[in-house]
Design an enzyme around this catalytic site. Sequence first.
Site, PDB file in Angstrom:
ATOM      1  N   ILE A 143      47.877  65.126  37.030  1.00 26.90           N
ATOM      2  CA  ILE A 143      47.370  64.433  36.035  1.00 26.90           C
ATOM      3  C   ILE A 143      47.773  63.129  35.951  1.00 26.90           C
ATOM      4  O   ILE A 143      49.025  63.095  35.973  1.00 26.90           O
ATOM      5  CB  ILE A 143      47.165  65.293  34.540  1.00 26.90           C
ATOM      6  CG1 ILE A 143      46.783  66.592  34.893  1.00 26.90           C
ATOM      7  CG2 ILE A 143      46.751  64.383  33.426  1.00 26.90           C
ATOM      8  CD1 ILE A 143      45.256  66.530  35.274  1.00 26.90           C
ATOM      9  N   GLU A 144      47.022  62.109  35.811  1.00 28.19           N
ATOM     10  CA  GLU A 144      47.688  60.608  35.799  1.00 28.19           C
ATOM     11  C   GLU A 144      47.097  59.876  34.892  1.00 28.19           C
ATOM     12  O   GLU A 144      47.702  58.829  34.554  1.00 28.19           O
ATOM     13  CB  GLU A 144      47.190  59.893  37.220  1.00 28.19           C
ATOM     14  CG  GLU A 144      47.892  60.765  38.476  1.00 28.19           C
ATOM     15  CD  GLU A 144      47.550  59.947  39.645  1.00 28.19           C
ATOM     16  OE1 GLU A 144      47.836  58.675  39.584  1.00 28.19           O
ATOM     17  OE2 GLU A 144      47.122  60.483  40.748  1.00 28.19           O
ATOM     18  N   ARG A 145      46.290  60.400  33.884  1.00 25.05           N
ATOM     19  CA  ARG A 145      46.025  59.581  33.116  1.00 25.05           C
ATOM     20  C   ARG A 145      45.263  60.379  31.670  1.00 25.05           C
ATOM     21  O   ARG A 145      45.186  61.567  31.808  1.00 25.05           O
ATOM     22  CB  ARG A 145      44.786  58.495  33.424  1.00 25.05           C
ATOM     23  CG  ARG A 145      43.601  59.189  34.412  1.00 25.05           C
ATOM     24  CD  ARG A 145      43.039  58.397  35.285  1.00 25.05           C
ATOM     25  NE  ARG A 145      42.229  57.297  34.422  1.00 25.05           N
ATOM     26  CZ  ARG A 145      41.113  56.814  34.648  1.00 25.05           C
ATOM     27  NH1 ARG A 145      40.715  56.913  36.003  1.00 25.05           N
ATOM     28  NH2 ARG A 145      40.507  55.808  34.101  1.00 25.05           N
TER      29      ARG A 145
END
Length: 314
Positions: free
Chosen positions: A151-153
């Site tokens: 998860i990056e955003r």
Amino acid sequence: MAPLAKLVMACLILSSTLVQISEAGSIVTYWGQYTNKTEGTLEEACQSGLYSYINVAYLNQFGYSQDLVLNLSGHYSSGNYTLLGEEIKACQKMGFKVLLSLGGPYGNYSLASSWDAEAVSGQLWSLYLDANSPSSALGGGAAFDGIDFHIERGSPLYYYDLAKKLKEHGAGERNKTIYLSAAPRCLYPDEYLAKAINESVFDFVWVRFYGGSVACEYNAVTGLDNLIISWNAWSLLLKKPAKLFLGVTASQSISGYIPPGVLKGEVIPQINETSRFEGVMVWNRYYDLLTHYSSSIVNDVNLIKLKKPLRYFV
Ligand SMILES: *[C@@H]1O[C@H](CO)[C@@H](O)[C@H](O)[C@H]1NC(C)=O
Ligand SMILES: *[C@@H]1O[C@H](CO)[C@@H](O)[C@H](O)[C@H]1NC(C)=O
Ligand SMILES: *[C@@H]1O[C@H](CO)[C@@H](O)[C@H](O)[C@H]1NC(C)=O
Ligand SMILES: *[C@@H]1O[C@H](CO)[C@@H](O)[C@H](O)[C@H]1NC(C)=O
Ligand SMILES: *[C@@H]1O[C@H](CO)[C@@H](O)[C@H](O)[C@H]1NC(C)=O
Ligand SMILES: *[C@@H]1O[C@H](CO)[C@@H](O)[C@H](O)[C@H]1NC(C)=O
Ligand SMILES: *[C@@H]1O[C@H](CO)[C@@H](O)[C@H](O)[C@H]1NC(C)=O
């Protein structure tokens, strides 16, 4: 052939097979972000025998009642994942696990609420995790072994709910173990997954020591100190039984790149002091094909692993 020669031959074949299989125990990679032409197929990645776990990246549309959308950079004709299902089954037959990776740098994903997380877990279960589901996206009785959280955003909320619900789905309906992994950035705690990691829902945590987290990455000028400090924090704070992996990039053009010589000569001997090291995650299959990163580190990684029982010898 004389009986003795036959026996020696058989032992040689057996031992080389064992060595080859055991090598896979400690390296994990990501596949799916480049086209066939450049990174080959999933099945080819499995056939290389280098990886015990492969994360298929990414499923990058989910949440807010959206349909789930996989973006595998054109590996399959859009929307038809029958072939992916076949390749997953082939990899599983070889003894490797294949996880579906959620997130990445593109797409439209986020969870609106705990209720939304539960809905997404239901979608993931029936489309990708339940081999017997009539609405399977893979067909042919194929299913992923689990879900990776990359998860990056978006919002950091509700990932713990999603992970917990996924485990419950597996345990409840078909008594299937669903493996869960997380790919946090190296600064502890991770801004998106802190709670889920803290609550011990993940089986594996492959910490990304690359990609711009300068405070904890290796750097040719500043050296290894930041990385080692951060690794020790993870090693100390990550609750058991989660397994801790060192995530590195195989591409020199990505920040945090550790040359294989430095990894073998300096990093591994230092992190070897902690008992939490389970292996290396190498980003990604495409770069690995170009640089042969995994092949050049696998023996050293396994020197450590050999101190521990390997699942293949059970
Ligand atoms: C990738 O390979 C599969 C078969 O291995 C083929 O069906 C698919 O069309 C290929 N995709 C591209 C973009 O070449
Ligand atoms: C999906 O692809 C497979 C083989 O690649 C083909 O046999 C099947 O008919 C396709 N399904 C749909 C709905 O197009
Ligand atoms: C799909 O993935 C490719 C490769 O990472 C990326 O270039 C593209 O922007 C993505 N598209 C969407 C809609 O997510
Ligand atoms: C993302 O999805 C939400 C919910 O469907 C939608 O409101 C929003 O416009 C989407 N954003 C983009 C950039 O597509
Ligand atoms: C679920 O599977 C495990 C092993 O995979 C087994 O030990 C257990 O008895 C099973 N439980 C049920 C209710 O089938
Ligand atoms: C982590 O877990 C501990 C209890 O084990 C709790 O006290 C703490 O608040 C948790 N932190 C987060 C960020 O969830
Ligand atoms: C790791 O430490 C053990 C002793 O605890 C040692 O036998 C082994 O050679 C070390 N491995 C590496 C790669 O340094």
